[in-house]
Motif scaffolding. Structure first.
Motif, PDB file in Angstrom:
ATOM      1  N   ILE A 134       0.842  -1.209   0.000  1.00  0.00           N
ATOM      2  CA  ILE A 134       0.000   0.000   0.000  1.00  0.00           C
ATOM      3  C   ILE A 134       0.870   1.250   0.000  1.00  0.00           C
ATOM      4  O   ILE A 134       0.605   2.220  -0.727  1.00  0.00           O
ATOM      5  CB  ILE A 134      -0.949  -0.004   1.215  1.00  0.00           C
ATOM      6  N   CYS A 135       1.916   1.224   0.816  1.00  0.00           N
ATOM      7  CA  CYS A 135       2.805   2.378   0.916  1.00  0.00           C
ATOM      8  C   CYS A 135       3.469   2.679  -0.428  1.00  0.00           C
ATOM      9  O   CYS A 135       3.632   3.842  -0.813  1.00  0.00           O
ATOM     10  CB  CYS A 135       3.860   2.109   1.992  1.00  0.00           C
ATOM     11  N   LYS A 136       3.828   1.643  -1.134  1.00  0.00           N
ATOM     12  CA  LYS A 136       4.432   1.826  -2.452  1.00  0.00           C
ATOM     13  C   LYS A 136       3.452   2.503  -3.410  1.00  0.00           C
ATOM     14  O   LYS A 136       3.824   3.374  -4.207  1.00  0.00           O
ATOM     15  CB  LYS A 136       4.874   0.471  -2.998  1.00  0.00           C
ATOM     16  N   ARG A 137       2.193   2.111  -3.320  1.00  0.00           N
ATOM     17  CA  ARG A 137       1.163   2.710  -4.175  1.00  0.00           C
ATOM     18  C   ARG A 137       0.850   4.153  -3.774  1.00  0.00           C
ATOM     19  O   ARG A 137       0.462   4.961  -4.616  1.00  0.00           O
ATOM     20  CB  ARG A 137      -0.119   1.872  -4.097  1.00  0.00           C
ATOM     21  N   ILE A 138       0.993   4.460  -2.504  1.00  0.00           N
ATOM     22  CA  ILE A 138       0.719   5.829  -2.048  1.00  0.00           C
ATOM     23  C   ILE A 138       1.600   6.834  -2.778  1.00  0.00           C
ATOM     24  O   ILE A 138       1.159   7.928  -3.148  1.00  0.00           O
ATOM     25  CB  ILE A 138       0.920   5.936  -0.518  1.00  0.00           C
ATOM     26  N   PHE A 139       2.843   6.457  -3.031  1.00  0.00           N
ATOM     27  CA  PHE A 139       3.793   7.380  -3.653  1.00  0.00           C
ATOM     28  C   PHE A 139       3.946   7.118  -5.153  1.00  0.00           C
ATOM     29  O   PHE A 139       4.992   7.390  -5.741  1.00  0.00           O
ATOM     30  CB  PHE A 139       5.142   7.283  -2.937  1.00  0.00           C
ATOM     31  N   ARG A 151      -6.304   6.379  -4.240  1.00  0.00           N
ATOM     32  CA  ARG A 151      -6.932   5.082  -3.962  1.00  0.00           C
ATOM     33  C   ARG A 151      -6.151   4.303  -2.906  1.00  0.00           C
ATOM     34  O   ARG A 151      -6.746   3.651  -2.031  1.00  0.00           O
ATOM     35  CB  ARG A 151      -7.033   4.273  -5.252  1.00  0.00           C
ATOM     36  N   ALA A 152      -4.848   4.374  -2.967  1.00  0.00           N
ATOM     37  CA  ALA A 152      -4.018   3.681  -1.973  1.00  0.00           C
ATOM     38  C   ALA A 152      -4.203   4.293  -0.585  1.00  0.00           C
ATOM     39  O   ALA A 152      -4.279   3.574   0.425  1.00  0.00           O
ATOM     40  CB  ALA A 152      -2.549   3.743  -2.389  1.00  0.00           C
ATOM     41  N   ILE A 153      -4.301   5.617  -0.522  1.00  0.00           N
ATOM     42  CA  ILE A 153      -4.518   6.295   0.763  1.00  0.00           C
ATOM     43  C   ILE A 153      -5.895   5.929   1.330  1.00  0.00           C
ATOM     44  O   ILE A 153      -6.044   5.696   2.539  1.00  0.00           O
ATOM     45  CB  ILE A 153      -4.377   7.818   0.581  1.00  0.00           C
TER      46      ILE A 153
END
Length: 202
Positions: free
Chosen positions: A10-15, A24-26
């Protein structure tokens, strides 16, 4: 171990470079924090997650960063009494110190959204009141029109002569008794009798 892998993904998608993917990730991160229990939240309070957030936050575009600040504010309130989640609760204090302008923008947009919702509710209530008033007026006009059409108005009758014009003199039946007595005392026969009596007296 599975939770840690999930948080890293998820963290990878946040950035991500695409802001839509970031948002969407957040949103997913927020949902997992609310529904996956304390074990998930402990991972949010881990050093790995904390370092990843602080290292990459400046790479976020404006809208995702404001969204993440909003979540940090929630965590500060929800986790403030849990020492195990102190790092997650401290994200909001950190971002306020490091990104003051962004936090101010987030607060301003929150106020605007709140006031906008209130204005919408007021507008809806006013529209409903106007609609009710219009219906009441329509019903009132309908009732008034119905009563007017059903009522009858008597027509004035005029007395006309044989040639179709109004008579100059009233009909006797329409005159008061005092008027009739006046006509009778002023007749020609009465005048002659009065003159004879006057001549005899002389």
């Amino acid at each position: 171990m599975l939770i840690r892998t999930c948080v890293k993904a998820i963290c990878k998608r946040i950035f991500h470079k695409n802001p839509n993917v970031s948002i969407r990730a957040i949103t997913l991160l927020d949902a997992c924090s609310k529904n996956c229990g304390k074990s998930f939240n402990r991972e949010l309070a881990s050093k790995d997650f904390s370092q990843s957030i602080k290292r990459n936050f400046s790479n976020l575009q404006r809208i995702p960063s404001l969204k993440l600040i909003e979540i940090f504010e929630k965590w500060a309130d929800e986790f403030k009494n849990d020492s195990e989640l102190a790092l997650a609760a401290g994200f909001y204090s950190w971002v306020k110190n490091e990104y003051t302008d962004l936090v101010k923008q987030a607060m301003d947009e929150k106020k605007i959204a709140k006031h906008g919702h209130s204005r919408l509710q007021v507008a809806q209530l006013r529209a409903k009141e106007d609609e009710d008033l219009a219906q009441a007026i329509a019903l009132s006009l309908k009732d008034t029109t119905g009563n007017s059409s059903s009522s009858s108005h008597p027509n004035a009758q005029s007395v006309s002569s044989s040639n179709g014009k109004s008579n100059l003199y009233p009909i006797c039946s329409q005159l008061p008794l005092s008027s009739l007595s006046m006509y009778s005392t002023s007749s020609p026969n009465t005048t002659k009798t009065t003159n004879l009596r006057t001549s005899k007296a002389k």
